[in-house]
Motif scaffolding. Structure first.
Motif, short mmCIF file in Angstrom:
data_model
loop_
_atom_site.label_atom_id
_atom_site.label_comp_id
_atom_site.label_asym_id
_atom_site.label_seq_id
_atom_site.Cartn_x
_atom_site.Cartn_y
_atom_site.Cartn_z
N ARG A 206 0.84 -1.19 0.00
CA ARG A 206 0.00 0.00 0.00
C ARG A 206 0.89 1.25 0.00
O ARG A 206 1.94 1.28 0.63
CB ARG A 206 -0.89 0.00 1.24
CG ARG A 206 -1.80 1.21 1.35
CD ARG A 206 -2.78 1.04 2.47
NE ARG A 206 -3.64 2.21 2.62
CZ ARG A 206 -4.80 2.21 3.23
NH1 ARG A 206 -5.24 1.08 3.79
NH2 ARG A 206 -5.52 3.30 3.32
N ILE A 368 -10.41 1.85 -7.27
CA ILE A 368 -9.52 1.72 -6.10
C ILE A 368 -8.72 0.44 -6.28
O ILE A 368 -9.27 -0.67 -6.30
CB ILE A 368 -10.31 1.69 -4.78
CG1 ILE A 368 -11.15 2.97 -4.64
CG2 ILE A 368 -9.35 1.55 -3.59
CD1 ILE A 368 -12.05 3.00 -3.42
N ASN A 370 -6.76 -2.64 -5.41
CA ASN A 370 -6.77 -3.48 -4.20
C ASN A 370 -5.41 -3.55 -3.52
O ASN A 370 -5.32 -3.67 -2.30
CB ASN A 370 -7.23 -4.90 -4.56
CG ASN A 370 -8.72 -4.96 -4.81
OD1 ASN A 370 -9.47 -4.16 -4.25
ND2 ASN A 370 -9.14 -5.87 -5.67
N LYS A 373 -4.00 0.64 -3.07
CA LYS A 373 -5.08 1.50 -2.55
C LYS A 373 -5.09 2.88 -3.21
O LYS A 373 -5.70 3.82 -2.69
CB LYS A 373 -5.01 1.64 -1.02
CG LYS A 373 -5.22 0.34 -0.26
CD LYS A 373 -6.55 -0.31 -0.61
CE LYS A 373 -6.75 -1.62 0.11
NZ LYS A 373 -8.01 -2.31 -0.28
N VAL A 400 -11.90 3.44 1.72
CA VAL A 400 -10.50 3.56 2.16
C VAL A 400 -10.41 3.99 3.63
O VAL A 400 -9.72 3.36 4.43
CB VAL A 400 -9.72 4.55 1.27
CG1 VAL A 400 -8.24 4.53 1.65
CG2 VAL A 400 -9.88 4.19 -0.21
#
Length: 527
Positions: A206, A368, A370, A373, A400
């Motif tokens: 992320r 978005i 996965n 993010k 989110v």
């Protein structure tokens, strides 16, 4: 709005709720919406605010007459919904920045009785879909009435016409006004700042932070944020693949090309819509900022940061001007021209590869990723920028941040320069400062209720009341104001977007460059 102050804030406030990449209409709209909902926001733009697609449009606020026609012909409910949403948004854009937008009458010439009935029915449907958000009622006009409204129109084979209404905006300054409002509400905003790389979590991949570079000062900064938003329009795939190289491209681009002609080509306030060219495109001939704007072609293009008007496009547009206007126009009368890329979203990569760009639905999608993010807002058009921003921020809250969404309030948010705006104030300004009616009206349309702030700069410097170049209403005080209050950093920022002079008259813009360069250099030396 001061760039150095925003850089200082970045140094002192490195943690944000949302970091937005892209300073066009959509990114600006997200910055304002998220800030009004209580989130801590930073927006960065590689070039200048509205430097790409958002300043190179046909300057129309519209529901999409062509999309309505496609919706009826193909019984496509999605296109119908898109038109309905855009017509509602059209009213909001006109209301929230009346100094930068206005209703626009458009006339569609008809060359047979059947054609006249066809367009009249279609535009009545357009009115009906708009409902209470309608700008003005459409109507059929006789040949005589059409020629009275637009005497320049070629009458030989004309049967009748249909008149309808949409809106027009000063796109670059409208985007700037959204940015200014977001900054006033607390957002950090930076132009000429590039996203360099992303720092990701080792386990989840992320995005944790973004490394950016100040392209004017060459210094790098790191932004930590809970959410990163990709609002880069045609360039969305580049940021998506920076976040996750495994993501497949989603964007296609079409180019819109425009030429600008002198004001006497179309003297009134009514535009002409050529609903169908030989190759199935649409061309507009529009009164625009004391000139005549002609556009747009619509064809697939390759991605570029510097699209330019090609000679064949200028010839194409001139051909249609001369088909519809009585007095011939030649290439030497073109005072300027520009081209821009439109972001078209591919819903399904394989099924749309063979689709012509003029038939693609220009709706939007919030994606978005996965893994990283990253939130990407793709597709859309100017008229629906606020709705795109709302959908994006809603998704950020739900998907989110995992919070209940704070309600969106941008529908009722007047933009910078709209608070207390009264166009008739031009008379007071003209009397108080001794400027021409043309310059006073121009200042009201560019700066709204802040027009007086521009003129206050001339109190002890009367030379700033003089015109930048003869034949145009811009005064020298504007350049000073653009630099001090509107984050203009380069000659292009001023000529292309703050003033828009280069889009109107390329030769006059060249004459203005020495004064603008000198003024910018003076401020650079003072820092």
């Amino acid at each position: 709005m001061n760039r150095q102050e925003n850089l200082r804030r970045l140094q002192n406030e490195s943690d944000f709720d949302i970091c937005i990449i892209g300073g066009g209409a959509t990114g600006a709209g997200i910055a304002l919406d998220a800030t009004l909902r209580g989130l801590k926001v930073i927006l960065i733009e590689k070039h200048d605010f509205a430097a790409q697609t958002s300043s190179k449009a046909t300057k129309l606020i519209h529901g999409g007459v062509r999309y309505l026609e496609q919706a009826v012909k193909t019984l496509d409910w999605e296109q119908f919904r898109m038109v309905r949403k855009a017509l509602r948004e059209r009213t909001i854009l006109l209301k929230n920045a009346p100094h930068l937008s206005r209703p626009l009458a458009l006339l569609t010439p008809c060359f047979s009785w059947i054609e006249s009935i066809y367009y009249a029915i279609g535009l009545k449907m357009y009115d009906w879909i708009a409902g209470s958000h309608n700008v003005g009622s459409s109507k059929r006009l006789s040949k005589k009435k059409a020629l009275e409204l637009i005497p320049e129109l070629k009458g030989g084979h004309l049967n009748s016409a249909v008149l309808y209404y949409d809106g027009q905006l000063d796109d670059a300054r409208y985007c700037l006004s959204i940015i200014q409002t977001a900054a006033e509400k607390g957002a950090v905003v930076l132009n000429h700042t590039q996203a360099i790389s992303m720092v990701k979590s080792e386990k989840s991949l992320r995005i944790k932070s973004l490394v950016i570079k100040d392209l004017l000062g060459s210094k790098e900064y790191k932004i930590n944020a809970k959410v990163f938003v990709n609002a880069t329009g045609p360039f969305a795939d580049h940021i998506r693949q920076m976040a996750n190289p495994k993501l497949k491209p989603r964007m296609r681009v079409s180019r819109g090309a425009h030429i600008v002609l002198p004001p006497d080509i179309l003297k009134g306030d009514t535009a002409i819509l050529v609903p169908k060219t030989d190759d199935g495109r649409v061309v507009f001939i529009i009164p625009w900022q004391d000139h005549t704007l002609v556009g747009t072609t619509d064809e697939e293009d390759v991605l570029s940061e510097t699209p330019v008007l090609e000679d064949y496009e200028a010839r194409y547009l001139l051909e249609y001007v001369n088909r519809f206007l009585e007095t011939p126009v030649n290439h030497s009368q073109i005072s300027s021209g520009f081209a821009g890329l439109r972001p078209l979203l591919q819903a399904a990569l394989q099924s749309t590869m063979e689709t012509e760009t003029k038939s693609l639905v220009r709706d939007h999608e919030v994606e978005i990723d996965n893994r990283s993010k990253l939130v990407s807002i793709m597709g859309g058009k100017w008229t629906t920028y606020r709705l795109m921003a709302k959908d994006t921020v809603d998704q950020i809250f739900h998907e989110v941040l995992a919070k209940k969404a704070v309600p969106c309030t941008t529908e009722h948010q007047l933009l910078h320069g709209a608070e207390g705006y009264n166009f008739d104030d031009w008379k007071r300004l003209a009397d108080e400062y001794g400027i021409s009616e043309l310059s006073a009206k121009h200042l009201m349309k560019k700066y709204g209720s802040n027009a007086a702030e521009v003129l206050k700069l001339t109190k002890n410097r009367k030379e700033l009341l003089t015109l930048i170049v003869e034949g145009h209403p811009f005064i020298k005080a504007e350049v000073l104001y653009n630099i001090q209050n509107e984050m203009a950093c380069t000659v292009d920022d001023i000529l292309d977007r703050r003033l828009g002079l280069r889009l109107r008259d390329a030769k006059a813009a060249k004459e203005a460059e020495p004064f603008i360069t000198e003024t910018l250099n003076h401020f650079t030396e003072q820092k």
